[in-house]
Design a protein around this motif. Structure first.
Motif, PDB file in Angstrom:
ATOM      1  N   GLY A  55       0.818  -0.914   0.148  1.00 28.91           N
ATOM      2  CA  GLY A  55       0.003  -0.258  -0.251  1.00 28.91           C
ATOM      3  C   GLY A  55       0.827   1.309  -0.400  1.00 28.91           C
ATOM      4  N   HIS A  59       3.366   3.605  -2.601  1.00 35.66           N
ATOM      5  CA  HIS A  59       1.735   4.228  -3.773  1.00 35.66           C
ATOM      6  C   HIS A  59       2.905   5.620  -4.485  1.00 35.66           C
ATOM      7  CE1 HIS A  59      -2.017   5.810  -4.218  1.00 35.66           C
ATOM      8  NE2 HIS A  59      -1.369   7.070  -4.050  1.00 35.66           N
ATOM      9  N   MET A  71      -1.992   2.244  -4.870  1.00 32.10           N
ATOM     10  CA  MET A  71      -3.141   1.827  -3.678  1.00 32.10           C
ATOM     11  C   MET A  71      -4.466   0.925  -4.103  1.00 32.10           C
ATOM     12  SD  MET A  71      -2.654   4.122  -0.176  1.00 32.10           S
ATOM     13  CE  MET A  71      -3.345   2.724   1.086  1.00 32.10           C
ATOM     14  N   SER A 117      -3.280  -5.391  -4.434  1.00 35.04           N
ATOM     15  CA  SER A 117      -2.951  -3.651  -3.981  1.00 35.04           C
ATOM     16  C   SER A 117      -3.742  -3.514  -2.573  1.00 35.04           C
ATOM     17  CB  SER A 117      -3.629  -2.968  -5.041  1.00 35.04           C
ATOM     18  OG  SER A 117      -5.384  -3.444  -5.042  1.00 35.04           O
ATOM     19  N   TYR A 118      -3.888  -2.860  -1.130  1.00 35.88           N
ATOM     20  CA  TYR A 118      -4.412  -2.116  -0.348  1.00 35.88           C
ATOM     21  C   TYR A 118      -6.105  -2.580  -1.080  1.00 35.88           C
ATOM     22  CZ  TYR A 118      -7.112  -0.324   3.751  1.00 35.88           C
ATOM     23  OH  TYR A 118      -7.970   0.081   4.264  1.00 35.88           O
TER      24      TYR A 118
END
Length: 228
Positions: A55, A59, A71, A117-118
């Motif tokens: 994340g 980013h 993210m 991704s987050y």
């Protein structure tokens, strides 16, 4: 995340044998002495293992495709799947499923097969714990054509919203909601805390949601599209 290390390996291997139908390998790359053979083409691909996520620390950095990592986008890193391919990820611990686009290489940790991704980890319900047992299945090498179990899938159809904020305090969420002519508040329970998410919409296609997102991004740079 993409971090290629110029590290020599003494073992020169040919591409690994596999049961993947139509597998065509590209030029190999080496990370920490391990050689990986990325797939240029493959008709069918299925894999089980651990998913992780990344994340804030990455980013805005460049991914293997040359785009900036976001993210909040539904993207992921994989060691060998073709860049740009679409993958169905299923969390085997809670049954949640999600489609992501491969735009980076990794994770280069034993046992981990995909780095989400987050946003992807959040939607699959494991952002709080960090890891989850998953199954991944290739939908298509072409991001404009999705095939699942032999049937075409139109991912543009559905109901979409734009999340402009997430608040622990309901009054703050209500104040944000009142800034829009059409918005709803959705309650979520994350890491033992209640959150109130403000969603603008709805939209009956992802394109309409993307058009509105562009007009909102100047004031809400962290806004992103969600599918209901």
């Amino acid at each position: 995340m993409l971090n290629f290390v110029a590290c020599a390996t003494k073992v020169q291997k040919t591409p690994p044998r596999s049961d993947y139908e139509g597998a065509v390998y590209g030029r190999p790359y080496v990370i920490r002495g391990v050689k990986y053979y990325p797939l240029q083409k493959v008709k069918e691909f299925e894999q089980y293992g651990l998913a992780s996520w990344y994340g804030k620390e990455e980013h805005g950095k460049l991914t293997a495709t040359g785009e900036k990592f976001n993210m909040y986008d539904l993207t992921a890193a994989h060691k060998t799947l073709p860049l740009g391919s679409m993958v169905l990820v299923k969390n085997l611990e809670n049954g949640k499923e999600l489609v992501v686009r491969i735009n980076d290489r990794g994770p280069f940790i034993k046992g981990r097969i995909i780095d989400l991704s987050y946003k992807g980890a959040e939607e699959l319900g494991f952002a709080g714990k960090g890891l989850a047992k998953v199954k991944i299945e290739l939908l298509s090498e072409n991001p404009n054509n999705y095939v699942y179990h032999g049937k075409s899938v139109d991912l543009d159809k559905g109901t979409f919203y734009i999340q402009v904020g997430s608040f622990k305090n309901y009054k703050n969420a209500l104040r944000s909601k009142n800034n829009f002519d059409s918005a709803v508040i959705r309650k979520a329970f994350v890491n033992n805390d209640n959150f109130y998410r403000v969603w603008v919409g709805s939209f009956n296609s992802r394109k309409k949601a993307e058009d509105t997102l562009r007009t909102l991004s100047y004031k809400y740079p962290q806004a992103f599209i969600v599918a209901d």
